[in-house]
Design an enzyme around this catalytic site. Sequence first.
Site, short mmCIF file in Angstrom:
data_model
loop_
_atom_site.label_atom_id
_atom_site.label_comp_id
_atom_site.label_asym_id
_atom_site.label_seq_id
_atom_site.Cartn_x
_atom_site.Cartn_y
_atom_site.Cartn_z
N ALA A 1 0.84 -1.21 0.00
CA ALA A 1 0.00 0.00 0.00
C ALA A 1 0.87 1.25 0.00
O ALA A 1 0.60 2.22 -0.71
CB ALA A 1 -0.94 0.00 1.21
N TYR A 2 1.93 1.22 0.78
CA TYR A 2 2.86 2.36 0.87
C TYR A 2 3.56 2.56 -0.47
O TYR A 2 3.67 3.68 -0.96
CB TYR A 2 3.86 2.10 1.98
CG TYR A 2 4.72 3.28 2.34
CD1 TYR A 2 4.19 4.40 2.98
CD2 TYR A 2 6.09 3.30 2.05
CE1 TYR A 2 4.97 5.49 3.32
CE2 TYR A 2 6.88 4.37 2.39
CZ TYR A 2 6.33 5.46 3.02
OH TYR A 2 7.11 6.54 3.35
N ASN A 3 4.03 1.46 -1.10
CA ASN A 3 4.64 1.55 -2.43
C ASN A 3 3.70 2.23 -3.41
O ASN A 3 4.09 3.13 -4.17
CB ASN A 3 4.96 0.15 -2.97
CG ASN A 3 6.06 -0.58 -2.24
OD1 ASN A 3 5.98 -1.79 -2.07
ND2 ASN A 3 7.09 0.11 -1.80
#
Length: 255
Positions: free
Chosen positions: A159-161
């Site tokens: 999700a962060y990527n």
Amino acid sequence: MSNLFDLTGKVAIVTGASSGIGVQIAKAFARQGANVAILARRYDKLTKVAKEIEALGREALPVKCDVTIEKQVITAVNTILNTFGKIDILMNNAGVDSVGSIDLIEEAEWNRVIDTNLKGVFLMSKHVVKHMKKRNYGKIINTTSVCGVIGGKYEPLHAYNASKGAVISLTKGMAASLARYGITVNGIGPSLFETEMTSPELFEESSLKIYNEICPAGRPGNAGELDGAVIYFASDASSYTTGQTLFIDGGFTSI
């Protein structure tokens, strides 16, 4: 040449300014002469940061704001304009991290990360750009991450990527469209810096050992090592630089 990096008389907004990188950047702007509006959800922490900025001889305006809620963003921007009369610099820094593989992330967690890291940039930029266009001037800086261009072998950050990669693309798109209005849009891409978000987990001995072995510099970033990049992008020194993301990463993205 010395005046190129002077921010005297400028008004800057820094989101996510209650701790970590946001505090460092807000103080960096103040040291260069800017008055600073600091935004975050935790107002009690903002008031402490405001006093530290005022001790540097600049004005500080703490504004409680959740950047994922448009009504709060509109109110915050109007408050800043009513107080300072203008906005020269927008530092979209608010962000959250998340560990999880694509097959295990709950939808609510995915939405939390995307809303804060990407939607927050959208909403803040949307309402600040309207003002900047009228003045034919503006500096927008987005905090992304090395995780926007590389994956993580040791733990999944899907999700962060996705959120940080999207911010890099949004930075390019905004830059291409807004240059005609005298607005530059650039990004900074830090690797590992010690903040409330990364500590203590990523600074545990085992985690730090892995990072130091991978990173060419052999260490995480230190407080203050982002200042040069953000001051460059916020100042007239970068008048012909737009659509760029500068990775401050000790060489992490070069391998």
